[in-house]
Enzyme design. Structure first.
Site, short mmCIF file in Angstrom:
data_model
loop_
_atom_site.label_atom_id
_atom_site.label_comp_id
_atom_site.label_asym_id
_atom_site.label_seq_id
_atom_site.Cartn_x
_atom_site.Cartn_y
_atom_site.Cartn_z
N LYS A 1 1.01 -1.23 -0.10
CA LYS A 1 0.08 0.05 0.03
C LYS A 1 0.88 1.32 0.10
O LYS A 1 2.03 1.41 0.28
CB LYS A 1 -0.89 0.19 1.24
CG LYS A 1 -2.02 -0.88 1.03
CD LYS A 1 -3.01 -0.92 2.12
CE LYS A 1 -4.47 -1.72 1.93
NZ LYS A 1 -5.22 -1.59 2.96
N ARG B 1 -3.45 -10.22 5.49
CA ARG B 1 -4.06 -10.23 4.29
C ARG B 1 -2.91 -9.52 3.17
O ARG B 1 -2.69 -8.34 3.36
CB ARG B 1 -5.13 -9.29 4.32
CG ARG B 1 -6.17 -9.41 2.93
CD ARG B 1 -7.30 -8.36 3.04
NE ARG B 1 -7.94 -8.49 1.67
CZ ARG B 1 -8.02 -7.71 0.72
NH1 ARG B 1 -6.93 -6.75 0.85
NH2 ARG B 1 -8.69 -7.80 -0.39
#
Length: 283
Positions: free
Chosen positions: A231, A265
């Site tokens: 991210k 995740r």
């Protein structure tokens, strides 16, 4: 004994009558059935690709496969409910047939999508909006009696990164999730996983403040899922891009594990499993 159980964290999930042990951290592999996910290498364009990637994830040690048909990256294009169902159901049905022992979660905020995919063979609903974007979601999950993942997000995927503001990000996220957990318990939804929502309606500073104070989520005595994988909080800080953010992802996953994360995740299962194994060596 009742008092002991009350204070102990929940360490299992009921997956259609099968208990999944969460006493040690688990890894969730991301399977994007979308043409516009922020990390281009994660885009899966066919059922054959989905089957191959799932086989790889399972071989590398993933416990869960998280399947998404709606990109939730900042500013993502909105698609219709029917288009999301059409993307997901054939893939879920094929994966369930090929890997009947695997555990599939569905990354959706729409109740009809959740129901259609659970009927096709999925096991868990992973809702980035915690019911806020579909008033039927909670009652649908309660009726389906499946585990439910709730996440904190300020705004929607279309506007969440425009100007996120908090007085105390950790306190506000904990308060939000506490209210959601209470609502879910009242509906007899007991298999709940919480996700602080890194990257969803938060600045880079907010994300690192939340990570630094992650022990606060232990108050819930529920499994905590974290999603840092490739991210912006990693690659923007380092001045690189999503394709070069694997090392940073492993660093943050390691820190989160030390602070109590129960599920990672990720796009890169092998490396996340290695993080779990090495942190476990610390005892």
């Amino acid at each position: 004994m009742a008092e002991k159980n009350f204070f102990e964290p929940k360490q299992s999930l009921n997956i259609k009558g099968r208990l999944i042990d969460l006493s040690r951290p688990k890894v969730m592999g991301i399977l994007n059935i979308t043409p516009d996910s922020f990390y281009s290498n994660s885009r899966t364009k066919s059922i054959d690709e989905a089957l191959a990637k799932t086989a790889q994830y399972l071989t590398e040690g993933a416990t869960f496969i998280d399947i998404g048909g709606y990109s939730s990256r900042p500013g993502a294009k909105n698609i219709s409910e029917q288009e999301e169902i059409d993307r997901l159901v054939p893939v879920v049905a094929s994966l369930y047939e090929a890997f009947p022992e695997a555990i599939f979660s569905i990354d959706t905020f729409r109740a009809k999508v959740a129901e259609a995919t659970i009927q096709a063979g999925a096991h868990i609903v992973n809702d980035i909006a915690s019911g806020d974007m579909d008033e039927l979601m909670f009652e649908t999950v309660a009726r389906l009696q499946v585990p439910y993942m709730i996440m904190h997000m300020q705004g929607t995927p279309q506007n969440m990164q425009q100007n996120p503001v908090y007085e105390n990000v950790t306190l506000e996220v904990v308060d939000y999730l506490a209210k959601k957990v209470a609502e879910l318990k009242a509906l007899h939804i007991h298999d709940v996983i919480i996700d602080p929502g890194f990257g969803f309606g938060k600045t880079i500073a907010h994300n690192y403040e939340l990570l630094n104070q992650m022990e606060a989520f232990r108050i819930f005595k529920l499994p905590v899922l974290v999603g840092f994988s490739r991210k912006g909080m990693i690659y923007k800080t380092l001045g690189t891009n999503a394709a070069e953010a694997l090392n940073g992802t492993s660093v943050l996953n390691t820190i989160a594990l030390q602070k109590g994360a129960g599920i990672l995740r990720v796009h890169d299962v092998k490396e996340a499993v290695e993080c779990v194994r090495l942190v476990e060596m610390l005892g």
